[in-house]
Write an enzyme that holds these catalytic residues in place. Structure first.
Site, mmCIF file in Angstrom:
data_model
loop_
_atom_site.group_PDB
_atom_site.id
_atom_site.type_symbol
_atom_site.label_atom_id
_atom_site.label_comp_id
_atom_site.label_asym_id
_atom_site.label_seq_id
_atom_site.Cartn_x
_atom_site.Cartn_y
_atom_site.Cartn_z
ATOM 1 N N TYR A 188 0.924 -1.173 0.009
ATOM 2 C CA TYR A 188 -0.062 -0.042 0.042
ATOM 3 C C TYR A 188 1.083 1.253 0.028
ATOM 4 O O TYR A 188 1.923 1.254 0.751
ATOM 5 C CB TYR A 188 -0.659 0.097 1.264
ATOM 6 C CG TYR A 188 -1.608 1.248 1.735
ATOM 7 C CD1 TYR A 188 -2.842 1.530 1.096
ATOM 8 C CD2 TYR A 188 -0.855 2.161 2.437
ATOM 9 C CE1 TYR A 188 -3.226 2.931 1.384
ATOM 10 C CE2 TYR A 188 -1.367 3.395 3.001
ATOM 11 C CZ TYR A 188 -2.485 3.587 2.137
ATOM 12 O OH TYR A 188 -3.205 4.957 2.670
ATOM 13 N N TYR A 471 -0.691 -4.566 8.289
ATOM 14 C CA TYR A 471 -0.777 -3.964 9.702
ATOM 15 C C TYR A 471 -0.823 -5.156 10.731
ATOM 16 O O TYR A 471 -2.041 -5.269 11.191
ATOM 17 C CB TYR A 471 -1.947 -3.195 9.878
ATOM 18 C CG TYR A 471 -1.634 -1.829 8.851
ATOM 19 C CD1 TYR A 471 -0.357 -1.618 8.214
ATOM 20 C CD2 TYR A 471 -2.457 -0.922 8.847
ATOM 21 C CE1 TYR A 471 -0.171 -0.643 7.442
ATOM 22 C CE2 TYR A 471 -2.356 0.465 8.260
ATOM 23 C CZ TYR A 471 -1.054 0.528 7.329
ATOM 24 O OH TYR A 471 -1.012 1.727 6.594
#
Length: 785
Positions: A188, A471
């Site tokens: 990302y 994450y």
């Protein structure tokens, strides 16, 4: 992607008395170092292997630890670190870890927020990829091969230099991220609204699989290549290198960073509300991140952005779409794309050379916690006020709101394993950093993070509450026992509907679940569990995998049985779900069905069936057409294909996977063969066990002998005989249906009736297995759908 339902045979054996000789062998480090040396890699491995006795061990381990929470005196350390410098080092590490029963952790950059790339609760080895960081750029084709150990900073720097600053690559804003993990989790960055994620610009990969084979996209197959892009490669293989497609960038980009605490004539909650309206819908060349943080009970809203163009065009867009921010010319900075990488690191323009992004080891390490969320509906003004309040009460937590839309909304959720596409307005990253050791500071910061996370529940995605794989967040679930059920808890949050396909790919390419960790993709797998008597530590033994696709039957089978018996680690039988090569599927199917139809024709003559279309069952491929084979409206062909479908079910239970499509719609017949295959699999697994184990599992000698007899019987039954028996029962059943009679019900191996008819003759094997299992309370067989 077509949905499917996979049925899996689960076979669990609980054995409570196992000799202590099955305890882990002493001096595991010596066994490992000796093993990788004996393997004789192309480049000597000794200088790249570090055990705890090596003076450089802690330095090598610590160099790529990015979260001090997981680097202290009590943290379990690896048996060894292999800093691979050649692909044969990876092959040796895989082979020796498997041989010694060690788990493998793969680390490319170390930015695994919860440390899963260098932590384990059991004996493990770290495969460190930092030496494998070559970058080969082809400026003519705008492509590059980058090894997994290369950092984003190294990739950006080399791409910019080789392209005269006219090419870039869409990936993260942190230069220290390793390509191996970053790309495989999605990748990302601030160009994703223009070009999508990193994985949307990856066109090939080189890997080492669980069998230590080096494969590329062509040889690994499209399913695995799909899974590697967004599904987390560490669940499937070791990625050696990625082939990426470079993207054009303008000579100048424009960046800005505006911080507001109500000092621009608009209160921050109003600015946040307006940002929600435009961030995912604005020009695709523009990316504006909103960061919310708090100090002295005051929330600050920071708007940091990059536009792929000049400042005049940027101001035109912002004045039209987001005039409330009041962005002005002096706040806009034009620079080369490569220089913008430093701007996102809060390095002031002109103060450092771009080569600073080549630094691999950070100057400061911190303690941290990260979490993620996705927002799919605008948050109301009262909701924003509530969020600002909770942030003001938990000042150690900040939130970064990263806009979606643009290219991200154009790519289907099933295109890659990364599922978070259209329908998401923005992604949230929760961040908490602290700088002092000790439980008190950690507990306080973690508690603050959890309070903010819980307060956001009404405003984020639900059922599941989605999460971003890169994450990493151990709080959302972990797989302690390597089960599908545990894996699904976090799997659907990370991957949504793509989770089931990932499980199918994992089961096919790594049926033994070698590549596993606390949040890896699970397998649909059966296991025998042996408990070591002294400390009841389980030793997991993979032995059978069965899969059936309800739409294209069957998609999985018993096959490739093998026996491995060594020291304390026992792997009785493993199964690889195999299918013919892509370029050979049609010929394979025709050959398989050609044989089936020949058997059907012989059966027809033997049993005197009349009025069947013999021209359809010719002696060669020319005598029938695929269209007619699939014509399930013709009742006569349907009768024959029940036979052919069942024959393929037998093959699935014995030798190989049946080609999907040719038996489409004949679920009953294939499931009969599938159940017969279960009898083969369970009886084989028990037959392969050493005598002393069978005696502990099955008390009575008579029962053991019956299991052995069952095993011999089902494996002695030829395809032709099985086919003939099924055909006899099929015609008998049709006669009963016409006369209004009903045949006997059939039951599953677990003893429960399923409504799937098993022939009276072949079904007797299933009945026999059920009876024997009833007499063996230490063995449990059940279906997991």
């Amino acid at each position: 992607m077509k949905s499917s339902t996979t049925q899996t045979l689960i076979f669990t054996v609980f054995l409570l008395l196992i000799p202590t000789s099955f305890a882990a062998p002493p001096k595991l480090k010596d066994s490992f170092t000796q093993c990788v040396t004996v393997f004789k890699p192309s480049v000597p491995i000794q200088n790249f292997t570090y055990t705890q006795q090596n003076p450089n061990f802690l330095t090598i381990l610590n160099n790529y630890v990015r979260n001090l929470r997981y680097f202290n005196g009590t943290t379990r350390k690896p048996v060894a670190i292999v800093a691979a410098a050649h692909f044969t080092h990876i092959q040796a590490t895989i082979n020796c870890a498997k041989k010694l029963g060690l788990q493998l952790r793969i680390r490319s950059g170390g930015h695994d927020y919860d440390g899963m790339s260098y932590l384990s609760t059991v004996d493990f080895v770290v495969l460190d990829m930092f030496n494998l960081r070559a970058i080969e750029i082809d400026p003519k084709l705008d492509t590059a091969w980058v090894q997994s150990g290369a950092t984003l900073g190294e990739i950006y720097y080399n791409v910019a230099n080789k392209s005269n600053n006219l090419r870039g690559f869409p990936a993260g804003i942190c230069p220290g991220l390793g390509a191996g993990g970053h790309f495989s989790g999605g990748g990302y960055g601030n160009m994703m609204r223009k070009y999508g994620l990193s994985i949307d610009n990856i066109i090939d990969a080189k890997i080492v699989d669980a069998n230590a084979r080096v494969l590329d996209r062509s040889s690994m197959g499209e399913d695995l290549f799909w899974a590697l892009r967004g599904g987390g490669a560490a669940s499937f293989c070791v990625v050696l290198a990625w082939k990426i497609k470079l993207v054009p960038v303008p000579e100048k980009v424009t960046v800005f960073n505006v911080e507001t605490i109500g000092n621009r004539g608009v209160i921050p909650t109003d600015l946040a509300a307006k940002w929600q309206e435009i961030a995912d819908k604005i020009d695709n060349d523009l990316f504006v991140r909103l960061t919310l943080s708090s100090s002295n009970k005051t929330v600050k809203a920071s708007f940091m952005g990059m536009y792929l163009g000049n400042s005049e065009k940027l101001l035109e867009i912002m004045n039209a779409k987001f005039p409330e921010l009041g962005l002005n010319k002096t706040e806009c900075i034009e620079m080369k794309w490569i220089d913008s990488v430093l701007f996102w690191l809060s390095i002031s323009p002109g103060t450092s050379p771009t080569s600073v992004m080549l630094n691999r080891i950070p100057q400061k390490q911190i303690y941290l916690k990260r979490k993620s969320d996705y927002v799919q509906k605008p948050i109301s003004k009262p909701g924003l006020e509530s969020i600002f309040k909770i942030l003001s009460e938990n000042e150690n937590v900040s939130m970064a709101w990263n806009p979606y839309g643009g290219r991200m909304s154009e790519i289907p959720a099933t295109e890659t394993a990364f599922p978070h596409r259209a329908g998401n307005m923005f992604k949230i990253q929760y961040s908490s950093n602290w700088f002092v050791p000790g439980e008190e500071a950690a507990s306080d910061c973690l508690s603050q993070t959890e309070r903010v996370f819980e307060a956001m529940s009404p405003y984020v995605s639900k059922n599941p509450r989605e999460a971003f794989l890169n994450y990493r967040d151990i709080d959302i679930g972990k797989n302690l026992n390597s089960t599908y059920e545990e894996g699904k808890v976090y799997g659907v949050k990370y991957f949504k509907n793509n989770f089931e396909r990932l499980v199918q790919v994992k089961t096919r390419v790594d049926p033994d679940n070698f590549f596993r960790y606390e949040q890896s993709i699970p397998v649909h797998v059966s296991r025998i569990v042996f408990f070591e008597e002294k400390n009841r530590k389980p030793v997991y033994v993979t032995f059978v995998v069965v899969g059936i696709d309800d739409r294209h039957l069957p998609s999985g089978s018993f096959c490739s049985l093998k026996t491995i018996w060594s020291n304390h680690y026992l792997e009785v039988v493993s199964v690889e779900l195999m299918e013919p090569p892509e370029d050979g599927k049609v010929n394979f199917a025709k050959e398989l069905y050609g044989e089936s139809l020949q058997i059907s024709k012989l059966s027809n003559k033997d049993h005197g069936l009349e009025n069947l279309d013999d021209s359809f069952y010719g002696s060669s491929d020319e005598d029938y057409s695929e269209a007619r084979v699939l014509d399930n409206e013709n009742e006569q062909r349907r009768v024959k294909f029940h036979s052919a479908g069942y024959r393929d079910g037998i093959v699935a239970g014995k030798d190989a996977i049946a080609q999907e499509g040719y038996n489409f719609g004949y679920k009953e017949s294939v499931l009969d063969g599938y159940k017969f295959g279960i009898v083969r699999g369970v009886s084989s697994a028990l037959a392969f066990l050493p005598v002393e184990f069978r005696e502990k599992l099955i008390d009575e000698q008579e029962t053991r002998e019956k299991f052995q007899k069952l095993h011999s019987s089902v494996h002695a039954l030829s395809t032709e005989v099985a086919m003939k028996r099924f055909y006899e029962t099929l015609t008998t059943k049709q006669g009963e249906e016409k006369s209004g009679e009903e045949g006997p019900d059939s039951c599953s191996v677990s003893g429960s009736c399923s409504g799937v008819n098993v022939t009276a003759d072949l079904g007797s094997y299933v009945t026999e297995l059920s009876s024997l299992l009833d007499k063996s309370p230490t063995i449990e067989v059940k279906f997991d759908t």
